[in-house]
Design an enzyme around this catalytic site. Structure first.
Site, PDB file in Angstrom:
ATOM      1  N   GLN A   1       6.490  -8.990   3.461  1.00 49.01           N
ATOM      2  CA  GLN A   1       6.061  -8.581   2.211  1.00 49.01           C
ATOM      3  C   GLN A   1       7.071  -8.790   1.045  1.00 49.01           C
ATOM      4  O   GLN A   1       6.632  -9.300   0.072  1.00 49.01           O
ATOM      5  CB  GLN A   1       5.545  -7.003   2.252  1.00 49.01           C
ATOM      6  CG  GLN A   1       4.276  -6.940   3.206  1.00 49.01           C
ATOM      7  CD  GLN A   1       4.024  -5.459   3.272  1.00 49.01           C
ATOM      8  OE1 GLN A   1       5.020  -4.776   3.333  1.00 49.01           O
ATOM      9  NE2 GLN A   1       2.550  -5.079   3.578  1.00 49.01           N
TER      10      GLN A   1
ATOM     11  N   CYS B   1       0.892  -1.189   0.047  1.00 49.02           N
ATOM     12  CA  CYS B   1      -0.085   0.211   0.051  1.00 49.02           C
ATOM     13  C   CYS B   1       0.865   1.292  -0.008  1.00 49.02           C
ATOM     14  O   CYS B   1       0.439   2.315  -0.511  1.00 49.02           O
ATOM     15  CB  CYS B   1      -0.955   0.106   1.193  1.00 49.02           C
ATOM     16  SG  CYS B   1      -0.187   0.254   2.855  1.00 49.02           S
ATOM     17  N   ASN B   2       2.140   0.959   0.390  1.00 50.90           N
ATOM     18  CA  ASN B   2       2.794   2.247   0.415  1.00 50.90           C
ATOM     19  C   ASN B   2       4.058   2.453  -0.672  1.00 50.90           C
ATOM     20  O   ASN B   2       4.937   3.544  -0.589  1.00 50.90           O
ATOM     21  CB  ASN B   2       3.769   2.478   1.894  1.00 50.90           C
ATOM     22  CG  ASN B   2       2.610   2.782   2.852  1.00 50.90           C
ATOM     23  OD1 ASN B   2       1.812   3.614   2.748  1.00 50.90           O
ATOM     24  ND2 ASN B   2       2.865   2.355   4.045  1.00 50.90           N
ATOM     25  N   ARG B   3       4.309   1.283  -1.394  1.00 53.73           N
ATOM     26  CA  ARG B   3       5.386   1.470  -2.542  1.00 53.73           C
ATOM     27  C   ARG B   3       5.143   0.424  -3.476  1.00 53.73           C
ATOM     28  O   ARG B   3       4.310  -0.772  -3.379  1.00 53.73           O
ATOM     29  CB  ARG B   3       6.529   1.043  -1.614  1.00 53.73           C
ATOM     30  CG  ARG B   3       6.860  -0.336  -1.313  1.00 53.73           C
ATOM     31  CD  ARG B   3       8.289  -0.693  -0.847  1.00 53.73           C
ATOM     32  NE  ARG B   3       8.303   0.133   0.521  1.00 53.73           N
ATOM     33  CZ  ARG B   3       9.268   1.403   0.753  1.00 53.73           C
ATOM     34  NH1 ARG B   3      10.017   1.480  -0.266  1.00 53.73           N
ATOM     35  NH2 ARG B   3       9.102   1.984   1.867  1.00 53.73           N
TER      36      ARG B   3
ATOM     37  N   MET C   1      -3.158  12.769   9.209  1.00 57.06           N
ATOM     38  CA  MET C   1      -2.713  11.942  10.853  1.00 57.06           C
ATOM     39  C   MET C   1      -3.279  10.783  10.988  1.00 57.06           C
ATOM     40  O   MET C   1      -2.780   9.777  11.461  1.00 57.06           O
ATOM     41  CB  MET C   1      -2.851  12.984  11.945  1.00 57.06           C
ATOM     42  CG  MET C   1      -2.604  12.404  13.317  1.00 57.06           C
ATOM     43  SD  MET C   1      -0.815  12.011  13.249  1.00 57.06           S
ATOM     44  CE  MET C   1       0.206  13.374  13.343  1.00 57.06           C
ATOM     45  N   ILE C   2      -4.418  10.890  10.694  1.00 55.33           N
ATOM     46  CA  ILE C   2      -5.490   9.442  10.638  1.00 55.33           C
ATOM     47  C   ILE C   2      -4.764   8.573   9.626  1.00 55.33           C
ATOM     48  O   ILE C   2      -4.732   7.424  10.101  1.00 55.33           O
ATOM     49  CB  ILE C   2      -6.926   9.648  10.363  1.00 55.33           C
ATOM     50  CG1 ILE C   2      -7.701  10.519  11.660  1.00 55.33           C
ATOM     51  CG2 ILE C   2      -7.417   8.460  10.268  1.00 55.33           C
ATOM     52  CD1 ILE C   2      -7.578   9.862  12.962  1.00 55.33           C
TER      53      ILE C   2
ATOM     54  N   GLU D   1       9.421  -0.757  11.292  1.00 59.77           N
ATOM     55  CA  GLU D   1       8.485  -2.146  11.477  1.00 59.77           C
ATOM     56  C   GLU D   1       8.810  -3.340  10.714  1.00 59.77           C
ATOM     57  O   GLU D   1       9.618  -3.103   9.748  1.00 59.77           O
ATOM     58  CB  GLU D   1       7.034  -1.502  10.850  1.00 59.77           C
ATOM     59  CG  GLU D   1       7.168  -1.076   9.479  1.00 59.77           C
ATOM     60  CD  GLU D   1       6.814  -2.130   8.218  1.00 59.77           C
ATOM     61  OE1 GLU D   1       6.239  -3.194   8.555  1.00 59.77           O
ATOM     62  OE2 GLU D   1       6.871  -1.498   7.032  1.00 59.77           O
ATOM     63  N   THR D   2       8.220  -4.613  11.116  1.00 57.75           N
ATOM     64  CA  THR D   2       8.537  -5.931  10.575  1.00 57.75           C
ATOM     65  C   THR D   2       7.556  -6.189   9.530  1.00 57.75           C
ATOM     66  O   THR D   2       8.021  -7.161   8.806  1.00 57.75           O
ATOM     67  CB  THR D   2       8.416  -6.852  11.948  1.00 57.75           C
ATOM     68  OG1 THR D   2       7.300  -6.700  12.649  1.00 57.75           O
ATOM     69  CG2 THR D   2       9.576  -6.341  12.977  1.00 57.75           C
TER      70      THR D   2
END
Length: 424
Positions: free
Chosen positions: A125, A56-58, A198-199, A119-120
């Site tokens: 992934q 979702c982030n990369r 922020m959320i 984070e692990t």
């Protein structure tokens, strides 16, 4: 063979673009093969390698290829595969060659490039992505070695530093505080009120802990559903809070409301419906979304933005030291890997030398056999064999020295004695 990493992440592209460049898990193997074919069509070889990481982030393409401009080829593949305008996509991409690609891979695996530092989840992934690439036939010697070493580096970073042990943001601090109340976030239902930046960050942090459920409550249902979809959650309206608040164990709120959304009476009723099971609440809004009086309730653990700020500051010094230590470990391992790459580049040269030497040896052995067959003295044959081998092995270096000029001749004069130094 050139190593490369091409992609984008949460720091270079908005979610609207990241969504367009994402690869569905069920299509990842097919995409890996498409990437290999893309490179092979350019360099007409069949040993190009490719792997794709999509979260979702990369979204990142890792490859090893012989093409003249592999970075440009990789970037064009991403645009072409998703039918995106290359000129619009290019400003959001990072294109990393060789050393930079290796360093980036190690940093990603170690959690240094994540939205949640240390984070692990990302390591799992990556392992899934590499397993898919391997099954699709995308991995070869270079990428296999790269990712095996990245797993080792990640393990070393986590065991040798405290990179994941300190809060680095309000969101991470919220996770740590909630873990003081609940042993396992994986067993808790989490509610996020609002759908701003922020959320979104908090949801990313909590999602990494695999909570039982994630719910987004927002004034605009469309935006709430969009954010909830990213984290496999559900969306509700703010108006639904009075009836549903009691269902949640963890509540994180950050809206632009000028008045509190959760009053003392509403939370009291929720706690009663929960039979006084504890509720962890974080109010990141200024002005506050949750009435201050709620913090007085025995079964509510309410933290404000100031409370989280204190937690962040207490871990800041330790975090900086851990990051510096992790970066030092990674840099050492990058140099080690590039030494391996350099050694690999010498393999064809060494093979060529062996092949030529073997051809010369066979020629002389054959000549010696013919001499023996004609009845020549064995000592004379051995003498001729040794002289013949010596002459053939020295012919190339002597010719190179004879024809060389200037700096090239000086280099040969220095190197040849080292190459032909007798063993003692």
């Amino acid at each position: 063979m050139q190593l490369l990493a091409v992609g984008l992440n949460h720091t270079t592209a908005p979610v609207s673009l990241r969504e367009q460049l994402a690869f569905a898990p069920e299509h990842l193997g097919q995409a890996v093969m498409a990437a290999r074919t893309w490179f092979q069509r350019i360099d007409l070889r069949d040993n190009d390698e490719a792997a794709i990481l999509s979260t979702c982030n990369r979204t990142e393409l890792y490859a090893a290829s012989h093409v003249p401009n592999p970075l440009d080829a990789g970037a064009h593949f991403l645009a072409d595969y998703h039918q995106l305008n290359y000129s619009e996509l290019r400003p959001h991409l990072y294109m990393l060659p060789q050393h930079d690609a290796v360093r980036h891979t190690f940093r990603v695996a170690s959690g240094l490039d994540s939205m949640v530092l240390g984070e692990t989840q990302i390591l799992g992934q990556i392992k899934d992505a590499i397993r898919t690439a391997d099954e699709a036939g995308g991995l070869g010697t270079y990428l296999h070695q790269l990712f095996q070493r990245s797993f080792s580096v990640a393990k070393e970073v986590r065991s040798s530093t405290e990179i994941g042990a300190h809060s680095v943001s309000m969101a991470a601090a919220a996770v740590r505080l909630s873990q003081r109340i609940f042993d396992k976030i994986a067993e808790q239902n989490v509610l996020f009120i609002g759908a701003g930046e922020m959320i979104e960050l908090c949801a990313t942090h909590f999602a990494a802990q695999n909570p039982k459920s994630i719910t987004i409550a927002n004034r605009t249902m469309e935006r709430g559903e969009e954010l909830a979809h990213r984290f496999n959650g559900t969306a509700i309206r703010l108006a639904d809070l009075p009836e549903k608040l009691h269902q949640f164990d963890i509540v994180i709120s950050c809206t632009a409301s000028s008045l509190p959304l959760l009053g003392l009476g509403l939370v009291e009723r929720a706690i009663k419906a929960r039979r006084h099971k504890p509720m962890f609440m974080v109010d990141l809004a200024v002005p506050r979304d949750i009435e201050a009086e709620v913090g007085r309730l025995n079964d509510v653990f309410l933290y404000t933005v100031d409370d989280l700020g204190k937690v962040v500051q207490t871990g800041l010094e330790s975090r900086q030291a851990a990051v510096a230590q992790a970066e030092a470990i990674i840099e050492t391992r990058v140099q080690s890997f590039m030494s391996w790459v350099d050694d690999r580049a010498m393999v064809p040269v060494i093979q060529h030398l062996h092949e030529n030497s073997e051809a010369l040896r066979l020629m002389e052995v054959e000549r010696a056999r013919k001499m023996l067959a004609k009845g020549a003295d064995i000592d004379a044959v051995l003498e001729a064999l040794s002289k013949g081998l010596t002459a053939k092995f020295l012919h190339g270096p002597q010719q190179a020295l004879h024809h060389a000029q200037g700096d090239e001749r000086k280099q040969l004069v220095t190197l040849l004695p080292k190459l032909f130094r007798p063993r003692r």
